[in-house]
Write an enzyme that holds these catalytic residues in place. Structure first.
Site, PDB file in Angstrom:
ATOM      1  N   HIS A  72       0.842  -1.196   0.000  1.00 57.80           N
ATOM      2  CA  HIS A  72       0.000   0.000   0.000  1.00 57.80           C
ATOM      3  C   HIS A  72       0.875   1.243   0.000  1.00 57.80           C
ATOM      4  CE1 HIS A  72      -3.920  -1.970   1.728  1.00 57.80           C
ATOM      5  NE2 HIS A  72      -3.425  -2.626   0.685  1.00 57.80           N
ATOM      6  N   TYR A 201      -9.439   4.358   7.796  1.00 59.93           N
ATOM      7  CA  TYR A 201      -9.627   4.669   9.212  1.00 59.93           C
ATOM      8  C   TYR A 201     -10.744   5.706   9.294  1.00 59.93           C
ATOM      9  CZ  TYR A 201      -5.197   2.472  10.632  1.00 59.93           C
ATOM     10  OH  TYR A 201      -4.183   1.585  10.899  1.00 59.93           O
ATOM     11  N   PRO A 293      -3.673  -1.362  18.600  1.00 54.00           N
ATOM     12  CA  PRO A 293      -3.420  -1.695  17.195  1.00 54.00           C
ATOM     13  C   PRO A 293      -3.652  -0.560  16.219  1.00 54.00           C
ATOM     14  CG  PRO A 293      -5.500  -2.644  17.923  1.00 54.00           C
ATOM     15  CD  PRO A 293      -4.846  -2.079  19.141  1.00 54.00           C
ATOM     16  N   LYS A 297       1.796  -0.910  15.063  1.00 50.76           N
ATOM     17  CA  LYS A 297       3.201  -0.906  15.466  1.00 50.76           C
ATOM     18  C   LYS A 297       3.656  -2.187  16.169  1.00 50.76           C
ATOM     19  CE  LYS A 297       4.457   2.814  13.738  1.00 50.76           C
ATOM     20  NZ  LYS A 297       4.071   2.230  12.469  1.00 50.76           N
ATOM     21  N   TYR A 385       3.832   6.137  10.419  1.00 46.08           N
ATOM     22  CA  TYR A 385       3.083   4.936  10.038  1.00 46.08           C
ATOM     23  C   TYR A 385       3.957   3.976   9.237  1.00 46.08           C
ATOM     24  CZ  TYR A 385      -1.186   2.267   9.231  1.00 46.08           C
ATOM     25  OH  TYR A 385      -2.143   1.285   9.246  1.00 46.08           O
TER      26      TYR A 385
END
Length: 391
Positions: A72, A201, A293, A297, A385
């Protein structure tokens, strides 16, 4: 048995450490409480940072990941019925790989066994003894129930939050920091086509939602729930109704449904144990720290830990110098606390804290509006991220 490094735990951290040590010519034995079948069939999420993906390729265990995983180049943040894409590649020149943790475990087990590695499955570790001496040992019950001991130079505690390694450190020699969140994730595994090519998200007045993928045919979806709720309270109809409500878009986009294959509730907490070393016992991964979560990480922190530990052990066996071993905990904890900060920030920004007034929710919306509208803020999210560089 006798070995150089005794590794407690056959998850990603323990198996990766064993393979890294093997490549440096250092012997190890892995003790794992589950059978190989149980270990390889435990379906776990997996978002791999760029550095984790690169490492697996460098050590020769990334071929299947590159073939079957989903790379991604960005992620989507949704709020107010609108979706905004954070372009990782444009912002920081990196991306992430979606590849299940259990798949990483399969690849590492195959690599270890192919190179003659020693993994003892169904070994119930009872305690680490003599960690503060030059000859520690791991006491465990083997597959036949007989109690045995593994003597070694060093012990790596990669046995997770509920394992035996951290409790083997005297309480006076460790400090523990913990935060429990007043919500959990209700997760489902669905047989359906992808609803989105990249993660979504979502913050909604009714709570958080996340859309992820495992394969072109299998999808993973989560929604915020009470951590003490019961799965039985969530029939399929209620799950889909709630997901559709939270993910509704102004442009009419609609989530793709399918048969629900699995349901479960995940509690949310942050935890750190300091230091991550006691004598010749070194903690790594979930044995030392837990992150919610939201920031993806968990496994990546475990990978970072064992990279640092392998480097330190290799230096010790090559030269007898212990400076890197002495610095292990401090080096790891700097990254751990940065990951805790990021995970806490993502969690706080995207979840409803029920019982609080609308003022907080408006602040969350403003934060998302700023993150998605500012290149500097988007870059900060993308940098964290996709993975901060190893120091």
């Amino acid at each position: 048995m006798r070995t150089q490094v005794g590794i407690v735990g056959g998850g990603p951290a323990g198996l990766l450490l064993s393979h890294l040590l093997h490549l440096r010519g250092i012997e190890s034995v892995v003790l794992e409480r589950r059978s190989r079948e149980e270990l390889e069939s435990e379906i776990r999420a997996g978002v791999l940072e760029q550095g984790t993906m690169d490492l697996l390729n460098e050590i020769g265990v990334g071929e299947r990941m590159m073939r079957e995983g989903a790379f991604h180049r960005g992620v989507n943040l949704q709020f107010g019925g609108r979706r905004h894409r954070i372009d990782f590649e444009d912002l920081v020149g990196r991306g992430i790989m979606l590849y299940g943790q259990h798949e990483v475990v399969k690849d590492l087990i195959a690599a270890r066994l192919a190179s003659g590695g020693k993994i003892v499955f169904e070994a119930q570790v009872l305690a680490v003894e003599g960690a503060d001496t030059d000859s520690p040992s791991v006491r465990y019950a083997g597959p036949d129930g007989r109690e045995e001991a593994l003597s070694c130079d060093f012990v790596a505690g990669c046995d997770g939050f509920h394992g035996a390694c951290r409790p083997s450190i005297p309480e006076g020699a460790r400090r523990e920091y913990e935060r429990r969140y007043p919500f959990g994730w209700f997760g489902i595994l669905v047989r359906a086509p992808r609803s989105s090519e990249e993660l979504i998200y979502c913050l909604h007045e009714r709570g958080f939602a996340l859309i992820s993928t495992r394969s072109p045919e299998i999808q993973r979806m989560y929604l915020q729930c009470d951590p003490d709720d019961d799965v039985a309270n969530w029939p399929d109809e209620r799950v889909w109704e709630e997901l559709h409500a939270r993910l509704a878009m102004e442009d009419g986009w609609r989530l793709k449904e399918g048969p629900i294959l699995q349901k479960g509730i995940v509690a949310m907490r942050s935890f750190v144990c300091e230091p991550m070393r006691y004598g010749r016992l070194f903690l790594a991964g979930d044995a030392a720290h837990i992150v919610p979560p939201t920031g993806a990480k968990g496994m990546n922190l475990a990978v970072a830990d064992v990279r640092v530990l392998c480097e330190a052990l290799a230096e010790f066996y090559a030269s007898g110098r212990a400076e890197l071993l002495d610095a292990y905990s401090e080096r790891c904890l700097r990254r751990v606390w940065k990951a805790q900060r990021f995970s806490w920030w993502m969690t706080s920004m995207l979840h409803r804290f029920h019982g609080e007034d609308e003022f907080r929710y408006r602040l969350q919306v403003a934060e998302l509006d700023y993150v998605t509208g500012s290149r500097a803020a988007s870059t900060s999210l993308a940098e964290n991220y996709t993975g901060l560089p190893l120091e």
